[in-house]
Enzyme design. Sequence first.
Site, PDB file in Angstrom:
ATOM      1  N   SER A 183       0.949  -1.160   0.150  1.00 28.86           N
ATOM      2  CA  SER A 183      -0.125   0.133   0.132  1.00 28.86           C
ATOM      3  C   SER A 183       0.589   1.394   0.020  1.00 28.86           C
ATOM      4  CB  SER A 183      -1.094  -0.010   1.112  1.00 28.86           C
ATOM      5  OG  SER A 183      -1.902  -1.122   1.190  1.00 28.86           O
ATOM      6  N   LYS A 198      -0.457 -10.015   8.031  1.00 27.36           N
ATOM      7  CA  LYS A 198      -0.165  -8.675   8.408  1.00 27.36           C
ATOM      8  C   LYS A 198      -1.491  -8.220   8.807  1.00 27.36           C
ATOM      9  CE  LYS A 198       1.380  -4.033   7.170  1.00 27.36           C
ATOM     10  NZ  LYS A 198       1.507  -3.114   6.165  1.00 27.36           N
ATOM     11  N   ILE A 211       4.970  -4.952  10.584  1.00 22.94           N
ATOM     12  CA  ILE A 211       5.129  -4.334   9.165  1.00 22.94           C
ATOM     13  C   ILE A 211       4.533  -3.049   8.967  1.00 22.94           C
ATOM     14  CG2 ILE A 211       5.108  -4.893   6.449  1.00 22.94           C
ATOM     15  CD1 ILE A 211       4.392  -7.791   7.089  1.00 22.94           C
TER      16      ILE A 211
END
Length: 347
Positions: A59, A186, A242
Amino acid sequence: MPINGNGTHRPVSRPLAPGIYAPIPSFFLPESEDLDIPSFEAQVIRLANAGVGPLLAGSMGEAIHLSHEERFVLIKAARQALDNAGFDHVPIMAGTGAGSTRETVELCKEAAEAGADYAIAIASGYFAGTLAGNRKALKEFWTEISAKSPIPILIYNYPGASGGIDLDSDLITELAINSPNLAGVKLTCGNVGKLTRICATVSDISFTQRCPRKNPDAPFLVFGGFADFILSSTYANGHGAIIGLANVAPHAAVKLFQISQQTLKDRSLLPEAQRLQGILARGDFTIAKTSISGTKYLLEKLYGYGGRPRRPLPPIEVNEAEALWAHPHVQDLVKLEKESGGQFIGS
């Protein structure tokens, strides 16, 4: 990813380990919006020097704005830069989310060919009205791509980027049990309870015995998607985070993760871990409000490169940028990063 003479990929040679990873921004030249590879390589190496692993075309990397070829170029560039700098042991994660299962599988294969060791995939939000409530379809999505991908897959659960699709802990745990080529999740949903419930299964020593992975170097790890709960996830047997914040303050993020781990054996370190957690959590919250453009502005301010996102995403407004830089949460974070070993332009 190393390739044998017959063109097939060898097993993963760079184990996926607990720690801090960063979704690396994709940098673009000002006028043409072509990829700015030198800035990208500089960021990958700067983070590797701090102990932060790279996630490409996620992203933060504006994957939705990248062509297949550009994703391939970024992965190859990162692998070569890491190898040349002595970081040939550092694994590369690559985003492979796309509109369809078919294209996602294609991107996984292309990522492996370019040199990625792991892929991370998100469900497209374009048809979220249909998919969000269809557990069978969502389960089939990750089951199929993990079965067909030549490299291990992580689940990317980010409702904000997938039209509100939010996998619950039961579905993620089922996928972990039944899909041996899944290597983790994630959680950018920010749900600490979900993380705790998933870890209760996958972090138990019996899980590896009952549900062995296709590749033993790719265990099922549970990563947070925000800096807010690195410390608390340590006590739920999580595996790190992350986080986009690690682009701005990689040394500070790694320091928090390491001290959090040390508190399991030395509780006298807990107050310091809590102090660091507060600084990172506040900084993450403040910077995240300005999205990709805010992170790129701070990279430009601190490290000399950043630029603007690809259109139609706008750059940060001047007054907003000035307010971000002057914000006490950001200044505290910058101070902590410098104290933790970070080097800024002019410092």
